[in-house]
Design an enzyme around this catalytic site. Structure first.
Site, PDB file in Angstrom:
ATOM      1  N   HIS A 169       0.848  -1.192   0.000  1.00 53.28           N
ATOM      2  CA  HIS A 169       0.000   0.000   0.000  1.00 53.28           C
ATOM      3  C   HIS A 169       0.880   1.238   0.000  1.00 53.28           C
ATOM      4  O   HIS A 169       1.858   1.317   0.735  1.00 53.28           O
ATOM      5  CB  HIS A 169      -0.910   0.015   1.234  1.00 53.28           C
ATOM      6  CG  HIS A 169      -1.712   1.269   1.375  1.00 53.28           C
ATOM      7  ND1 HIS A 169      -1.532   2.171   2.409  1.00 53.28           N
ATOM      8  CD2 HIS A 169      -2.692   1.788   0.591  1.00 53.28           C
ATOM      9  CE1 HIS A 169      -2.372   3.170   2.270  1.00 53.28           C
ATOM     10  NE2 HIS A 169      -3.076   2.965   1.178  1.00 53.28           N
ATOM     11  N   SER A 170       0.547   2.205  -0.870  1.00 49.26           N
ATOM     12  CA  SER A 170       1.291   3.463  -0.949  1.00 49.26           C
ATOM     13  C   SER A 170       2.771   3.172  -1.235  1.00 49.26           C
ATOM     14  O   SER A 170       3.089   2.442  -2.166  1.00 49.26           O
ATOM     15  CB  SER A 170       1.095   4.243   0.353  1.00 49.26           C
ATOM     16  OG  SER A 170       1.664   5.521   0.289  1.00 49.26           O
ATOM     17  N   MET A 171       3.669   3.702  -0.413  1.00 53.13           N
ATOM     18  CA  MET A 171       5.098   3.480  -0.643  1.00 53.13           C
ATOM     19  C   MET A 171       5.511   2.042  -0.399  1.00 53.13           C
ATOM     20  O   MET A 171       6.590   1.619  -0.821  1.00 53.13           O
ATOM     21  CB  MET A 171       5.923   4.411   0.256  1.00 53.13           C
ATOM     22  CG  MET A 171       5.862   5.874  -0.136  1.00 53.13           C
ATOM     23  SD  MET A 171       6.449   6.201  -1.803  1.00 53.13           S
ATOM     24  CE  MET A 171       8.180   5.786  -1.644  1.00 53.13           C
ATOM     25  N   LEU A 195      -1.423  -1.085  -4.212  1.00 55.27           N
ATOM     26  CA  LEU A 195      -2.655  -0.387  -3.843  1.00 55.27           C
ATOM     27  C   LEU A 195      -2.377   1.096  -3.632  1.00 55.27           C
ATOM     28  O   LEU A 195      -1.605   1.472  -2.739  1.00 55.27           O
ATOM     29  CB  LEU A 195      -3.248  -0.972  -2.553  1.00 55.27           C
ATOM     30  CG  LEU A 195      -3.691  -2.432  -2.570  1.00 55.27           C
ATOM     31  CD1 LEU A 195      -4.183  -2.837  -1.192  1.00 55.27           C
ATOM     32  CD2 LEU A 195      -4.783  -2.640  -3.598  1.00 55.27           C
ATOM     33  N   SER A 197      -0.593   3.400  -4.929  1.00 62.00           N
ATOM     34  CA  SER A 197       0.833   3.654  -4.739  1.00 62.00           C
ATOM     35  C   SER A 197       1.375   4.577  -5.825  1.00 62.00           C
ATOM     36  O   SER A 197       1.027   4.434  -6.998  1.00 62.00           O
ATOM     37  CB  SER A 197       1.608   2.331  -4.773  1.00 62.00           C
ATOM     38  OG  SER A 197       2.994   2.554  -4.826  1.00 62.00           O
TER      39      SER A 197
END
Length: 959
Positions: A169-171, A195, A197
């Site tokens: 998720h994200s980074m 997700l 990201s």
């Protein structure tokens, strides 16, 4: 000539004001396209349990942790537990918690209990101590190393060789992609799901390590994995292939990454942190936005992507689908890449709708033929008997398209083509049927009511199957209410081409005056929409409806972007509009005329609509704010440098009173000319693709950003001025007096050197950001103390002027008092610290560099050791700035040196070049502003030193 210059000045002032107001209008409308959160919550039926998984390398990463997820009140020892599930690792993102895995893992646990085969998943999660990895680059490689260690640790928990699925998720997805650089680790990765990201490029580049980290990933994967790049004629909207990322796979299957499946998912309009264009990776196999994923159909904000039940269910269904169990009851992810890709396409792009194997049902079905071109049928009480609707092909020889719209389609329902023969009773029947159900695709609908649509090319079917006479719709007997709509038409009737309206065109333009009753389908093709911020709004106004108006569904396709198909539901067409914009700008040289933006509109056949469009000012401005706010620091720095350049170029012949006004020189527009020069320089000299943003984007956009920066500089200087007045003449005057009179004045001669030594040692012992904060406070106090006499005289002058005007109004007296009082202000010299305009410009530059390096301070507060190990990007710039300021205060700069005019001109040229560098090089890479601001301080120090040396040289020469 003066009249023309005055008119030009007025034009620039008005243009700057309008641009800044427009930017504020965009800030106000930043949530314009953000719909309400439709995500369902995910609940756990037992207390979540996070069991620590230890490894031999835990000492190297004392702040990190690896956990196994389970539910229940009895703690488990992972080392003693027999694990035989398919392992999945959740990697949290920027500031994310390892506990965010709860929704994904809890749903997987419940699903495993429902699966009879015994397939289940083992969910692991990583604790990165909620580090802000998107803003501080030193964390990235460290987190990547720990993820590698976690994979090796997890593999040791299983008896056989396992492949692992990663969900980032994200980074966390960027970290997951980074481990693919290592062949020894990547061979154990089966699937990577990203997700929300910024997997394409970083949102903010606040230090060099962030940029280098992304470049390292791109360089490594470019050698080992194919990448997607559309040519000028590529059009995913008309592509018949099922694969959404169409790259050159010549070297793909020779790579050690050939079996790694990469799926990237974007959140859509609700995600204001990561724009949709950032979520697309050219190395992905499948890319989808949440509002286009079947059975999700909604936009997710940045955090809800990890707990949104609709999305969580789809991800787990995919992972279970690619999992198998062997005879020893050991679960594993299948290795066949083609199968996994087909399954991923089914879950994340377009579900496979296939006809049932048994389609010989004419004996049990009720056959009906309808020769009308447009008609509808409904079964409110459900379909009592199997029903077949026959649509004759030869009756509509002049029409080419058949739109079939079915509500609540079952898996056993299908469409087919066949050759009809009449039996003895003159009833219709056909023995050989060819399924056409693969043409079905599902539209989002409200209240889980499935709406399925198929667009068939009648002309092509006649040519391919000349013996066919009918298209049939088979509806299986069911108690559920069903309905379908038939719309036979010519493409010329329903395809409407139009261009993006000019921004100055504010009125609505009619696109379709009135649709016909029963119309289901329209295709709108937009030309000229090539930049991400340009926005137009479409209005579908119902004129009349037979009953309540149903929602309008829009499917938007961007031809050069696979996986960015956008579905939107207009629930109340009489009140809502649809904002049309694109997530990624069109590639350079792309044929937009041949491949326009495609909008497929599915209307309520019971209504007639008026369709219109117009350019959206509020939508465009909100997109500018959302997509280009990070440009403001570089443009603000450029504005301050131009003001400082103008100040220094006139320093040797400026009158003594102007420099004591802190806002002197800030009401300017000369820095706007910098934009044109930078664009010309970029087009002619710079060929790097990283600077396409400046060469390709409209000059109006850059002008808006720069004009806003000018207004911000004016607001900032007035804010600093008010703060200085408060310090110099407000409640803190006693504190300032005690500090400067009692402590600093006795050592005034040596204070700058002592200050420099103290702050530099502070930077070396702690971090550069902390030293910059202390420097800002002391610099403000120094300016405030020097400004106190001017403030007192200015306040007295203002009071006397007001009093004189009142007396002259009532008693008709002269203004002698005003003239007498003005001498007090005019007597103040603007050299040294009394040149407030000069020092406030330097102070604002100091504030900018302090703000840019704020994350170093946050990292130091959270963990002193990581900064002390060389992770302090603020150290070098802070040392240069602090040392330069110490020298400037020691020399009591600025000093007017009339004989050093060539030095002032040289400094003015260098500052102009530095301001240009801010716009050309630093709009995206903000960390480079550190070098430009540091260089500015050095240039000013050298100018002061050389000026004094030049004066000394002339004195000696004339002796």
């Amino acid at each position: 000539m003066k009249l023309g210059e005055e008119m030009l000045n007025h034009f620039f002032v008005v243009a700057i004001a309008i641009s800044a107001v427009g930017f504020l209008y965009g800030v106000y409308n930043i949530n314009l396209e953000v719909e309400s959160n439709a995500c369902q919550m995910t609940y756990m039926f037992a207390p979540p349990q996070f069991s620590r998984v230890h490894s031999t390398d835990d000492v190297k990463f004392p702040d990190y942790g690896l956990y196994y997820y389970n539910e229940g009140r009895i703690p488990i020892d992972v080392g003693k537990k027999k694990l035989n599930g398919a392992p999945v690792i959740f990697i949290p993102g920027n500031g994310g918690s390892y506990k965010q895995v709860r929704s994904l893992a809890s749903v997987a646990l419940r699903k495993a209990r429902e699966v009879e085969s015994g397939v289940h998943l083992d969910y692991y999660t990583i604790d990165f101590s909620e580090e802000l990895s998107a803003l501080y680059g030193h964390y990235l490689e460290r987190q990547t190393l720990y993820l590698k260690n976690c994979i090796e640790t997890i593999l040791k928990l299983y008896a056989n060789d396992k492949k692992i699925a990663l969900i980032g998720h994200s980074m966390g997805a960027v970290i997951s992609q980074a481990i693919l650089r290592d062949p020894e680790i990547s061979k154990h990765v089966n699937t990577l799901i990203s997700l929300s990201s910024p997997i394409n490029k970083p949102i903010l580049i606040l230090d060099e390590k962030i940029e280098m980290f992304y470049k390292s990933i791109n360089k490594s994967l470019s050698r080992t994995r194919s990448s997607f790049k559309p040519d000028e004629n590529f059009n995913v909207c008309s592509s018949s292939r099922t694969r959404f990322l169409l790259g050159n796979y010549t070297n793909y299957y020779k790579s050690y990454l050939k079996n790694v499946m990469i799926i990237s998912i974007g959140g859509g309009n609700r995600d204001l942190l990561v724009q949709p264009g950032y979520t697309f990776s050219k190395f992905s196999d499948i890319h989808s936005m949440t509002m286009s994923i079947p059975k999700v159909w909604i936009s997710c904000d940045h955090l809800s992507a990890v707990w949104c039940l609709q999305l969580v269910l789809v991800i787990n269904r995919y992972l279970f689908e690619i999992s198998k169990i062997d005879k020893n009851k050991i679960v594993y992810f299948i290795n066949d890449r083609a199968i996994r890709e087909k399954i991923a396409h089914n879950y994340f792009v377009k579900p496979n709708i296939l006809a049932p194997k048994e389609i010989n049902v004419e004996q049990q079905a009720m056959w009906r033929e309808d020769k009308r071109r447009v008609f509808s049928k409904g079964f409110k009480e459900g379909v009592k008997n199997n029903f077949i609707q026959m649509i004759p092909l030869r009756k509509h020889l002049t029409h080419q398209k058949l739109c079939i719209d079915i509500n609540r389609l079952d898996l056993s329902d299908f469409i087919f083509g066949c050759s009809v023969k009449h039996n003895v009773d003159e009833n219709l029947h056909c023995k050989t049927k060819v399924s056409l159900s693969h043409n079905f695709y599902t539209l989002p609908w409200i209240n889980n009511e499935i709406r399925t649509v198929a667009i068939l090319d009648i002309k092509n079917l006649r040519n391919t199957f000349p013996n066919w006479t009918h298209i049939g719709i088979f509806l299986r007997a069911s108690r559920k209410p069903k309905s379908f709509n038939i719309d036979i038409h010519n493409p010329t009737e329903r395809q409407v081409y139009f261009k993006l309206p000019h921004w100055s065109t504010l009125q609505k333009t009619t696109l379709v005056k009135e649709t016909s009753q029963g119309t289901v389908y329209y295709k709108l093709l937009i030309q000229g929409l090539e930049e991400t911020y340009s926005t137009m709004e479409l209005k579908f106004e119902p004129l009349s409806c037979l009953g309540d108006s149903n929602p309008v569904v829009i499917k938007m396709c961007t031809p050069w972007l696979p996986g960015f198909t956008k579905y939107h539901i207009i629930r109340d067409p009489s009140a809502e509009v649809f904002y049309v914009n694109i997530p990624v700008a069109s590639p350079r040289g792309y044929n937009l005329t041949k491949n326009p933006i495609s909008l497929e509109v599915y209307l309520d056949p019971a209504c007639r609509y008026h369709i219109s469009y117009k350019f959206s000012i509020e939508g465009t401005m909100s997109r500018i704010v959302h997509h280009f706010y990070q440009w403001l620091p570089s443009h603000l720095t450029a504005v301050i440098l131009i003001i400082l350049k103008n100040k220094i170029s006139k320093l040797h012949h400026e009158s003594s009173t102007k420099g004591i006004r802190p806002f002197h020189g800030y009401f300017q527009f000369s820095s706007i000319y910098l934009i044109t020069g930078c664009r010309i320089f970029s087009k002619l000299v710079i060929k790097n693709e990283n600077h396409d943003d400046l060469r390709g984007l409209s000059i109006y956009l850059v002008a808006i950003i720069h004009s806003t920066a000018i207004v911000i500089s004016i607001v900032t200087v007035f804010a600093v001025w008010i703060l200085i007045i408060f310090n110099a003449y407000g409640f803190s005057k006693v504190i300032n007096w005690c500090l400067f009179r009692s402590v600093l004045l006795p050592v005034a001669g040596t204070f700058p050197l002592l200050f420099g030594a103290f702050i530099i040692s502070l930077a070396l012992k702690t971090c550069g950001e902390l030293a910059l904060v202390v420097t800002c406070i002391l610099y403000l106090l120094l300016i405030s103390n020097a400004y106190s006499d001017y403030v007192e005289n200015w306040i007295l002058n203002t009071a006397v002027t007001l009093h004189t005007k009142l007396r002259s109004f009532y008693y008709n007296q002269s203004f002698k008092e005003t003239a007498e009082t003005s001498k007090n202000v005019n007597s103040i010299s603007c050299n040294g610290m009394n040149n407030f305009s000069f020092h406030i410009s330097l102070f604002i530059l100091l504030l900018i560099i302090t703000a840019l390096n704020s994350m170093s301070g946050v990292a130091w507060i959270k963990d002193h050791s990581i900064v002390m190990r060389g992770g302090d990007p603020s150290l070098f710039p802070s040392l240069i700035v602090i040392l330069s300021l110490s020298v400037l205060w020691l020399l009591k700069a600025p000093q007017k040196i009339p004989s050093f005019q060539f030095g002032y001109k040289a400094v003015s040229i260098l500052l102009y070049i530095s301001a240009s560098g801010c716009i050309i090089l630093c709009q995206e890479a903000l960390y480079k502003l550190n070098y430009i601001i540091s260089a500015t301080f050095v240039i000013i120090v050298l100018q002061e030193i050389l000026g004094r040396g030049w004066t000394t040289y002339n004195k000696i020469k004339n002796m």
